[in-house]
Structures are given as C-alpha cells and as structure tokens.
Design an enzyme around this catalytic site. Sequence first.
Site: not given
Lengths: 218, 216
Positions: B15-16
């Site tokens: 998740g970035t």
Amino acid sequence: SEEEECEHQAESSSHSSDRTTIIAIAFEGGVVIGSDSRVSAGASVVNRVMNKLSPLHDKIYCALSGSAADAQTMAEIVNYQLDVHSIEVGEDPLVRSAATLVKNISYKYKEELSAHLIVAGWDRRAGGQVYVTLDGLLARQPFAIGGSGSSYIYGFVDAEYRQGMTKKDCQEFVVNALALAMNRDGSSGGVAYFVTIDKDGTDEKCILGNKLPTFFDE
Amino acid sequence: MDRPPNPQNTGVSTGTTILAVKFNGGVIIGSDSRASIGGSYVSNKMINKLIQVHDKIFCCIAGSLADAQAVTKMAKFQLSFHSIQMEAPPLVKAAASVLKELCYNNREELQAGFITAGWDRKRGPQVYTVSMGGMLISQPFTIGGSGSTFIYGYADAKFKPDMSREECLQFTTNALTLAIGRDNVSGGVVHMVVITEDGVEHVVVPGDKLPKFHDE
C-alpha cells in the site's frame, strides 16, 4: 420485456449523488459552499445540471452527497424544523442549530439512510462556520470536502488552505478544487455551483464547464 | 514472532505512494517507505521501493511486493544482457518495455504495477508507466499506489513542465507528504532519486523533516 426491465433497474439503482464532489470553506465574515452538478446512475448521467446546494434557511445552506433521495428529504425536514425553531426563538437560527438538526436525523436513522450533508452558513454569534455530519457525528472544521470526487483533492486542499483567507481567495479555492475533482472523478462533472454567504446576504453563482480553470494538460 | 491476522490473505503488499516527475534536464522518482500486511500492521517502516534496474534507470513498485521483486529481478537480468549485446546502456523505453512484457504476458497471475524513470542519450529524461494489466505509456509525470488518489488534484494543479531541479524536488516532497498524511498504508520517510545526464543522487527526507501543512 427484457428492455423494460433493464431500464427500470438502471433507474432504481439509486440516483446516487455519493458520486459527487462537495466542498465548503469558512472565512472571516462568512462561508463559500460549492458542488459539481452530475447525478449518475451506473454509467449513465441522469442529470448534468443538478444543484446540490440546498438552502436550510436564509443564511444557512447544505451540500448534498450520498443517496439523492435521502439527502433531499433530510434537507427538507431540517428546513421545516429550522423554520419552526426560528419562530420560537424570534430570530435567525444559528448554523450550529441547523447542523445539530441534521446530525440528529443522521444519527437516529444511521442504518436506514445513506446521505452526508455538509452544513455551512453565517450567523451573528459565530460568523462563518462549516460543520460535517458524517455518520451522525457533529464537528466544526475550517473547511470540509465530501463525495467520491473528494478523494482526489485531499492533497490539494491540505496544501492550499491557509488561515486568514479572504472571500475572494475562498471562492477561487472552491472553484479550483471542484475543477480538479471533476477532471479526475468520473462521477463528478458538469458545471460548478457555489454560494457565498455573509452578513449581507447570499450570492449564488454557476460556472459553466468551459469557463472552469484549466491545468497543465488542458 | 506471530504474524498478525490477515483475513484477506493479501500477503505483504506495498500500500504505497509512488511518483516520477520529469524536470528540465532530468527526472525525479520518489516513494514512501512503508510495507504493510492486511492494511493494519506495518511490516517494514523503511523499505526501499526504488529499484535500480540499470545505471541511469530506476523503477518503483506498487502492489504485491513479492510479485514486484520477482519481476524486477528478471527485468534487471534481461536488461543487463541486452546492454551487453547492444554494447551501450539500454534506453529507458527498453527497460519499461521489458517490464511491460513481463506484466502483460503474466497478467493473470501478477498483481504489480511499475513506474520507470531514467535518462538516456537518445531521448533524455523520460517517465513511463506500466499499469497492472500491462499497458505502457509515457507521461511528463505519473503517480501511483494507493496514496496517489489523494494527490491527483494537487499534482494536476501544481505540476509545470520544465521545472528546475529544486522546484521538482519541492513538488515531489510535497506530493508524497500530502499522500502520506491522508493514506494510512503509506508512511515512513520520503525516498527520492534524482537522475540526470551527470549521474544519480539518492535523497532521503526523514519524517520529522517533511513539510508541514495547515493542520499540523
């Protein structure tokens, strides 16, 4: 027949304006509240010029998001309740009172309703105020954004907001934010409506699609 | 150490927030540094998502970390072989193409998307996006990852073509900071790599040195 069934289904899948972008910001002597104008049901735009800014009283407006039916009904009920309340107290209602009435409905009917209203306005006691009533909470904020298009502009509003903005700054802020969200969110679009509320009155404006601000790739 | 429950069985995912921006004379590629499991446990606070696939070509990864590492490993190998055959450094487009072939041919199994940025002698600084399904496009700047949704508005409003290096560094740092501020699976420090004709420079901005916005 099959065709009729498909049409009926498309309409009943809530004319949802959760697929929307709404924003409100307070400045020293008032507020600016704005929205896009698209109502979509699935892939179809059923209304491209819907005004999602609803007056609750002379100097108090709300912006509708979520299920259009739920939101409109809540706004109508609160409008009535505020009229009664202002007769009882003999003067214009406070923005906080309007927000509290919206919150009461949101909270009590949390399970049944799915609408989020941002309440904004001006009153003599506390000047310009913006309240969020999501899921039945009541919180005052310097500005608020909502609807599906709001995800794309969190970075922009976080970066651009500063304390002490003037009325004109706030109007630009709202129009820029709406334009950016409408460019990226498939469910937001059409024209930008915004209302400026201060001690002198309310000023409703509409900016057509081709007059919205453009950015580097347009 | 017991692993925390991961009901969606998502494995380690990034998740970035990742982005790459072209400026006058080079590109900056940047990312946050958080890796999470199931969206509720931070498994690595300082992961480096900027992978060097060749001297002046970097890519950054979004999606499943395992898939991304496997693909970049293959791409690195293919590119170094390619550059030996051509007796010249590979083009940025070649690097992006290699990633695209891997992503497209294995699109059923893979869950990773890439941003490739770098400098080559033929076309100068370039930025390419390879989406999860294997589409390849070139853009002046691009953002990706879960945190990117929050900064579309900011990036659209603030990007200008032909910025200077300093302006571009500021733009990238601000954008990543804003995304980290709103996305709970992005966080940590801001990693940036500045790639120009003269070389490659790695810039790290730790959490406490990130710009502060109005509500902090």
